[in-house]
Design a protein around this motif. Structure first.
Motif, PDB file in Angstrom:
ATOM      1  N   ALA A   1      -4.440   6.316  -2.225  1.00 20.79           N
ATOM      2  CA  ALA A   1      -3.667   5.116  -1.879  1.00 20.79           C
ATOM      3  C   ALA A   1      -3.715   4.132  -3.045  1.00 20.79           C
ATOM      4  O   ALA A   1      -4.788   3.876  -3.601  1.00 20.79           O
TER       5      ALA A   1
ATOM      6  N   ARG B   1      -0.960  11.580   1.596  1.00 21.26           N
ATOM      7  CA  ARG B   1      -2.017  12.411   2.193  1.00 21.26           C
ATOM      8  C   ARG B   1      -1.520  13.856   2.311  1.00 21.26           C
ATOM      9  O   ARG B   1      -0.347  14.102   2.636  1.00 21.26           O
TER      10      ARG B   1
ATOM     11  N   SER C   1       0.566   5.245   0.093  1.00 20.89           N
ATOM     12  CA  SER C   1      -0.430   6.260   0.444  1.00 20.89           C
ATOM     13  C   SER C   1       0.230   7.634   0.477  1.00 20.89           C
ATOM     14  O   SER C   1       1.338   7.797   1.013  1.00 20.89           O
TER      15      SER C   1
ATOM     16  N   GLU D   1      -6.479  11.963   0.415  1.00 21.73           N
ATOM     17  CA  GLU D   1      -5.581  10.810   0.453  1.00 21.73           C
ATOM     18  C   GLU D   1      -5.828   9.956  -0.793  1.00 21.73           C
ATOM     19  O   GLU D   1      -6.972   9.621  -1.107  1.00 21.73           O
TER      20      GLU D   1
ATOM     21  N   ARG E   1       0.841  -1.197   0.000  1.00 24.38           N
ATOM     22  CA  ARG E   1       0.000   0.000   0.000  1.00 24.38           C
ATOM     23  C   ARG E   1       0.879   1.252   0.000  1.00 24.38           C
ATOM     24  O   ARG E   1       1.665   1.482   0.928  1.00 24.38           O
TER      25      ARG E   1
END
Length: 449
Positions: A437, A376, A374, A435, A372
């Motif tokens: 992802a 943000r 990500s 965000e 993952r």
């Protein structure tokens, strides 16, 4: 075709050789039967035949037409007590078998070898001699050879004509396709019709149509890129020209410096737009699946973050990085484009003095492990209703305070899907911002082996 001709001529030669070998027994049988018939047809009072001088060495019966005499293919002689009393026109004057011994023999007569047969009656006084000359045998063999040759030519010609006709009939649809393609315009990439071509050729037509579809897609991508580039570059170039004019016409140093900074920002935006357009063209040209390799996503993320540290420092932004070793199977250039666009968007839309949080780690959901990535930010975010559309090419969120091309996130989506990854969109830091992802499949070393 040469092999077929060779086989046919071999059959013909074998036929001729077989006829030649078997003809000897046929001749012998015909000579024996002719001698028997001739002997059985003679009268029994041979003394009267000998006394009749007119019968001596008779070569033909006066009652038989001359044309019939010419049809003899066997020479025949009748001898009584060593005296020849009758012969056919095809027989020589000398005795066919001078020793008058019953049976077959090859006799040399006038420089030619005859096949002869002698048959005597019960008293041994009357001998009937029959024979075939080399000329008669040659005529027979030539006749047989002519038949064999005609049969061979028929064996060659008939299948050849059948093959030619079937070939022309089978490939007529292909000739139609050739003529259709010759009449097409240069960029007419419509699929070729494959309904009437032979079944054996249909896979070739289908493969060619698949190639045409790929080529049509490439041409369409090129057309779209040219149109998009012309549309997107027209305004930035006009703005740059206007800013150059402002710099040139500025009266004092302060105004000139302010115009120069605006010009530099415009050049930076144009350079970024050009880079994204080139990345878009590169992706349109192909997914480069053959260039994929195993890479540690965390190392690539750390490398790209270092490239953006100066841009973040100018706006007093901090980048928080949380990474761990995460091997994936991907194209390093494509993944670099994906992450650069995510990070660039987060920094540009984030607040001055704000923060961008980046994490790259392993995760698990419903028993499935994945990587993952990500990103943000703490910017204004994107309304929920707009999130599904923000990945469309050249889409810009209404009311955004930051100008953009609308290309970056479309590149992110295309690269992610090409690598079998999925995208999650949610709220950013402190309940605001955005965000994004990306969930990549984990590389399995045992599968690669």
């Amino acid at each position: 075709m040469s092999a077929i001709v060779l086989v046919c001529w071999s059959i013909a030669f074998g036929t001729w050789l077989t006829l030649n070998l078997s003809e000897q027994s046929v001749w012998d049988r015909s000579l024996r039967e002719s001698a028997k018939i001739a002997l059985a047809s003679l009268p029994s009072d041979f003394d009267r035949l000998l006394a009749d001088a007119a019968l001596a060495d008779r070569t033909r019966n006066p009652g038989v037409p001359a044309a019939v005499d010419k049809e003899w293919d066997i020479g025949l002689q009748v001898w009584v007590n060593g005296r020849k009393i009758l012969r056919t026109p095809s027989a020589p004057a000398a005795a066919l078998k001078p020793d008058f011994v019953e049976g077959f023999a090859d006799q040399s007569i006038e420089g030619q070898v005859w096949r002869v047969y002698d048959l005597a009656d019960a008293t041994g006084k009357v001998h009937v001699q029959v024979g075939k000359s080399p000329r008669q045998r040659a005529d027979t063999m030539l006749h047989a050879a002519g038949i064999a040759t005609a049969a061979t030519l028929a064996l060659i010609a008939l299948p050849g004509l059948a093959i030619w006709w079937v070939t022309r009939w089978s490939f007529a649809p292909i000739d139609d396709l050739r003529r259709t393609m010759a009449m097409r315009k240069a960029l007419d990439l419509a699929p070729l019709p494959a309904g009437h071509v032979p079944v054996e050729v249909q896979p070739l037509i289908e493969s060619f149509n698949a190639l045409l579809r790929q080529l049509e897609g490439a041409v369409e991508n090129e057309r779209r890129f040219i149109a998009d580039a012309a549309h997107e570059l027209r305004t930035p170039l006009a703005v740059l020209l206007a800013q150059v004019q402002v710099v040139l016409n500025a009266d004092d140093a302060a105004e000139k410096n302010r115009a120069a900074r605006q010009l530099a920002a415009g050049v930076e935006r144009s350079a970024r737009l050009s880079e994204q357009l080139l990345d878009l063209a590169r992706l349109d040209a192909g997914n480069h699946a053959s260039e994929r390799t195993v890479l540690d996503l965390s190392e690539l993320v750390a490398l790209v973050v270092r490239d953006f540290e100066n841009s973040a420092r100018q706006r007093r932004q901090s980048i928080v990085l949380e990474i761990q070793a995460t091997p994936i199977h991907a194209n390093v250039d494509d993944i670099g484009i994906l992450f650069r666009n995510l990070l660039d968007n987060a920094l540009r839309y984030g607040n001055d003095g704000g923060c961008v949080d980046i994490s790259c780690r392993r995760a698990r959901h419903d028993g499935t492990q994945y990587v993952r990535l990500s990103v943000r930010d703490d910017g204004p975010g994107v309304p929920v209703g707009e999130r599904a559309r923000m990945f469309q090419r050249f889409h810009r969120v209404a009311g955004s305070r930051v100008s953009g091309s609308g290309i970056g996130l479309s590149l992110v989506e295309r690269i992610a899907h090409a690598h079998g990854a999925s995208i999650d969109v949610g709220a950013g830091l402190r309940g605001t911002g955005l965000e994004i992802a990306i969930r990549f499949p984990v590389h399995a070393p045992e599968a690669a082996e």
